[in-house]
Design an enzyme around this catalytic site. Structure first.
Site, PDB file in Angstrom:
ATOM      1  N   TYR A  57     -13.746 -23.897 -18.966  1.00 43.30           N
ATOM      2  CA  TYR A  57     -13.809 -23.899 -20.436  1.00 43.30           C
ATOM      3  C   TYR A  57     -12.503 -23.400 -21.038  1.00 43.30           C
ATOM      4  O   TYR A  57     -11.907 -22.433 -20.562  1.00 43.30           O
ATOM      5  CB  TYR A  57     -14.924 -22.964 -20.911  1.00 43.30           C
ATOM      6  N   LYS A  83     -32.323   6.465 -14.401  1.00 44.13           N
ATOM      7  CA  LYS A  83     -32.588   5.650 -15.593  1.00 44.13           C
ATOM      8  C   LYS A  83     -32.040   4.233 -15.379  1.00 44.13           C
ATOM      9  O   LYS A  83     -31.215   4.005 -14.476  1.00 44.13           O
ATOM     10  CB  LYS A  83     -31.921   6.298 -16.813  1.00 44.13           C
TER      11      LYS A  83
END
Ligand SMILES: *Cc1c(COP(=O)(O)O)cnc(C)c1O
Length: 375
Positions: free
Chosen positions: A261, A40
């Site tokens: 940042y 999956k």
């Protein structure tokens, strides 16, 4: 597909290692038990289009996907294997299951009814189905009481042929957890009421709980892809992925200043910062900020500052200048820094690291006879 020159990182997937992991898991099973493969989510991010055929070549005959769409794609690659769809038949998808020979996992009374009604309308041979019984997840699967009621009154199964009875373990990665035994007990009790279909309980970690958990079919996913199924012990599986991020700039800091940042890292004096073209948009998780690390050759280099969308910054002050240069790579995942190690730094599990692997990477597949590139 991004070319190696254009991409910010190269992701190498070792198909031989995936196949070897499947064989290793298969070898744990007693004669008569089968090792399936869960592919999956694009084979946990590795690329089902390459991984599933490699597994089939290794001898795997049974595959599991989550969505019907994943099953349709897998069928186009593998015409003769069994494909089970965990999520079962959503309204309107019944004929897709039939057309592509996908076997639905029936999870709830409405899905049993829907698949039964479809079988009745069609007539002819019974339609195959797996039945999923919940024994401790409260997520998908019939409640145990509903399963027992179904065993007492089988009319709802008219027109259907149950080929598999399954349940899913909640705590298999923690062998001491009491729920493992409770689920085994409850699953065994329900399975006794459904003679005939094969029985399946174990995921990757469940295969390491002991012989009682193995039953007729095991459903490993993560362990195939190198995630450690026994987190308290050394990893018995081979690593399958390597992620190498390219340095695109080396910034020499000589007066104290901050990096990235939020100014969360401060260089107090001289420091060399290697900026790598991988960021959280590539699944290199933002939670790695000031916690992650990579390897420049054999040298461990700490990730400093925050991870940005497209970039991450590493302190390479300890590296020789000719090693830390634009064009060189930092190993972000690989033999020195495993998926599990990276996951621990990011505060998550290897599963999430793999399924987040970005689509801006250049992907290289090696193994399975010759190395080849994904088109
Ligand atoms: C994803 C999944 C698996 C595979 O689990 P792993 O821990 O990756 O081995 C098995 N069974 C079900 C129902 C699943 O959803």
């Amino acid at each position: 597909m991004t070319s190696p020159d254009r991409a910010g990182a190269v992701l190498t997937v070792d198909l031989d290692a995936v196949a070897a992991n499947w064989r290793r898991l298969n070898d744990r099973l007693p004669a008569g038990s089968e090792c399936a493969a869960v592919v999956k989510a694009d084979a946990y991010g590795l690329g089902a289009g390459k991984v599933a055929p490699a597994l089939a070549a290794a001898g795997c005959r049974t595959f599991f996907v989550a969505h019907v769409e994943e099953g349709v794609r897998l069928r186009s690659l593998l015409p003769s294997v069994a494909i089970f769809v965990f999520h079962g038949p959503a309204p309107g998808t019944e004929s897709d299951f039939l057309a592509h020979r996908l076997t639905p996992v029936l999870n709830a009374p409405d899905q049993i009814e829907r698949w039964g009604r479809f079988a009745a309308q069609r007539g002819g041979l019974p339609l195959e189905a797996a039945l999923h019984v919940d024994t401790g997840m409260a997520r998908l699967g019939l409640a145990p009481a509903d399963a027992l009621a179904l065993a007492d009154d089988r009319r709802k199964l008219d027109g259907l042929r149950l080929v598999l009875l399954a349940s899913h373990l909640a705590c298999a990665d923690d062998p001491a957890h009491p729920l493992n035994r409770t689920q085994l007990r409850d699953f065994s009790a329900i399975a006794a009421r459904f003679p005939g279909p094969g029985r399946s309980l174990a995921n990757s970690s469940g295969m390491f709980l002991g012989p009682d958990w193995l039953f007729d079919l095991a459903r490993p996913g993560a362990a195939l892809y190198g995630v450690n199924p026994t987190p308290d012990h050394p990893n018995p599986m081979a690593p399958t992925v390597r992620l190498e991020g390219k340095i695109i700039q080396v910034r020499e800091i000589d007066t104290p200043q901050s990096v990235g940042y939020g100014a969360t890292h401060r260089a107090a004096g001289k420091e060399r910062i290697a900026t790598v073209a991988v960021g959280y948009a590539d699944g290199y998780l933002r939670s790695l900020g000031n916690r992650g690390s990579g390897y420049l050759g054999d040298l461990r280099v700490p990730l400093v500052g925050r991870v940005s969308m497209d970039l991450a910054t590493f302190d390479v002050s300890a590296a020789p200048e000719d090693a830390a240069r634009p064009g060189a790579v930092i190993e972000l995942i690989g033999p020195r820094h495993t998926v599990d190690a990276l996951a621990a730094q990011a505060g998550t599990i290897g599963y999430e690291i793999l399924t987040s692997l970005g689509n801006r990477y250049h992907r290289r597949y090696v193994g399975e006879k010759e190395a080849h590139e994904r088109a």
